[in-house]
Design an enzyme around this catalytic site. Structure first.
Site, PDB file in Angstrom:
ATOM      1  N   THR A   3     -10.867   4.507 -17.607  1.00 44.74           N
ATOM      2  CA  THR A   3     -10.297   3.041 -16.902  1.00 44.74           C
ATOM      3  C   THR A   3     -11.176   2.508 -15.579  1.00 44.74           C
ATOM      4  OG1 THR A   3      -9.181   4.423 -15.151  1.00 44.74           O
ATOM      5  CG2 THR A   3      -7.985   3.472 -17.153  1.00 44.74           C
ATOM      6  N   SER A  20      -2.720  15.382 -14.103  1.00 44.07           N
ATOM      7  CA  SER A  20      -4.381  14.840 -14.676  1.00 44.07           C
ATOM      8  C   SER A  20      -4.479  16.115 -15.351  1.00 44.07           C
ATOM      9  CB  SER A  20      -5.030  14.678 -13.537  1.00 44.07           C
ATOM     10  OG  SER A  20      -5.960  14.571 -13.799  1.00 44.07           O
ATOM     11  N   TYR A  40      -8.968  16.897  -5.289  1.00 43.20           N
ATOM     12  CA  TYR A  40      -8.262  15.815  -6.010  1.00 43.20           C
ATOM     13  C   TYR A  40      -7.502  16.779  -6.923  1.00 43.20           C
ATOM     14  CZ  TYR A  40      -7.388  12.684  -9.690  1.00 43.20           C
ATOM     15  OH  TYR A  40      -6.430  11.911 -10.630  1.00 43.20           O
ATOM     16  N   ASP A  81       0.933  -0.995   0.054  1.00 44.83           N
ATOM     17  CA  ASP A  81      -0.060  -0.537  -0.034  1.00 44.83           C
ATOM     18  C   ASP A  81       0.726   1.345   0.553  1.00 44.83           C
ATOM     19  OD1 ASP A  81      -1.628   1.919   0.755  1.00 44.83           O
ATOM     20  OD2 ASP A  81      -3.126   0.574   1.737  1.00 44.83           O
ATOM     21  N   PHE A 133     -10.727   4.206 -12.951  1.00 54.44           N
ATOM     22  CA  PHE A 133     -10.848   5.342 -12.237  1.00 54.44           C
ATOM     23  C   PHE A 133     -12.534   6.377 -11.763  1.00 54.44           C
ATOM     24  CE2 PHE A 133     -10.789   9.747 -12.281  1.00 54.44           C
ATOM     25  CZ  PHE A 133      -9.505  10.825 -11.012  1.00 54.44           C
TER      26      PHE A 133
END
Ligand code: NDP
Ligand code: 8X3
Length: 252
Positions: free
Chosen positions: A188, A140, A153, A60, A190
């Site tokens: 995806t 992104s 985000y 993780d 996502f």
């Protein structure tokens, strides 16, 4: 001897597509993520299909001790990493700031910023010792713009944008290349992750236009990696043709 790529978040989406593309280019691979079964299946498939070496390192990325012990525990052959693809990341929730979930915020900050930093610190030190390396940071369009309800985000991806620039400056004396790829909408897992398993809502994100697919981003990464030694691609923004900006999508 084959070159080596370490790909975080290789169990799905963009990371998985990168694994296949780099395998096809005869790279040996270090594949990371939490879902061990997926990583092992992918490793087996790529090993058989492309006759390359693959090692799976499951952790993780939010857990600093797990990251450090998993990576430092790899046999020394694997520390000659040529390309690090900092891809693991996620969005959780899409709410106005006043309604945001603190747990979602922690998850995004711990994964997208702190996890990327933990991996980068270990691998950049390997690259400095090796005197070669190329780090690809997956940012992104959310790291270039802010959109309604995207708040935290977007903040994490703006941080990736800043870290990409910072890494390039700090690693410059060591000849290490640093590149950011900033995708728009890529279909995806996502959106399913963002909406916590709500497949219907996730599917609607891509309704009425043709989104990017994971291999589009893998090919863009390969373009950056395959430039001559004296050329560095600092960053690229890659969008679906139907998407002009983060929240401007032309839907039929
Ligand atoms: P996916 O959900 O398909 O893949 C995300 C990957 O990240 C998985 O392999 C997942 O592995 C890994 N990951 C998530 N959390 C952790 C964690 N705590 N520890 C280790 N690995 C983790 O999404 P994408 O392929 O689309 O996303 C890849 C990157 O691209 C992300 O950084 C995302 O922000 C970025 N991006 C995506 C866009 C899109 O529209 N899809 C657009 C722009 C950027 P596992 O669950 O097995 O741990
Ligand atoms: C993923 C693209 O527009 O959903 O980073 O933020 S977006």
């Amino acid at each position: 001897m084959n070159k080596i790529a370490l790909i975080t978040g290789a169990s799905s989406g963009i990371g998985e597509a990168c694994a296949e593309l780099f395998a096809n280019e005869h790279y040996d691979l270090i594949l990371t993520g939490r879902r061990l079964d997926r990583l092992e299946n992918l490793a087996k498939k790529l090993n058989t299909k492309y006759d390359i070496d693959v090692v799976v390192s499951s952790f993780d990325i939010r857990n600093r001790d797990e990251v450090l012990s998993s990576l430092e525990g790899l046999p020394s052959k694997w520390k000659k990493v040529d390309v690090l693809i900092n891809n693991a990341g996620l969005s959780q929730g899409l709410d106005p700031i006043q309604n945001g979930s603190l747990d979602d915020w922690d998850t995004m900050i711990d994964t997208n910023i702190k996890g990327l930093l933990y991996v980068s610190k270990v691998v950049s030190n390997w690259m400095i010792s090796n005197k070669f390396g190329h780090i690809i940071n997956i940012g992104s369009i959310a790291g270039k713009e802010v959109y309604q309800n995207g708040n935290v985000y977007c903040a994490t991806k703006h941080a990736v944008d800043a870290l990409n620039k910072a890494m390039r400056i700090d690693l410059l004396p060591h000849g290490i290349k640093v590149t950011a790829i900033h995708p728009g909408a890529v279909e995806t897992e996502f959106s399913e992750v963002r909406f916590k398993g709500d497949k219907e809502r996730a599917k609607k994100v891509y309704d009425g236009f043709e989104p990017l697919v994971a291999v589009d981003i893998a090919e863009t990464i390969w373009f950056a990696v395959s430039r001559p030694a004296h050329v560095n691609i600092n960053e690229l923004i890659v969008m679906p043709t139907a998407q002009a900006a983060a929240s401007i999508i032309f839907r039929e």
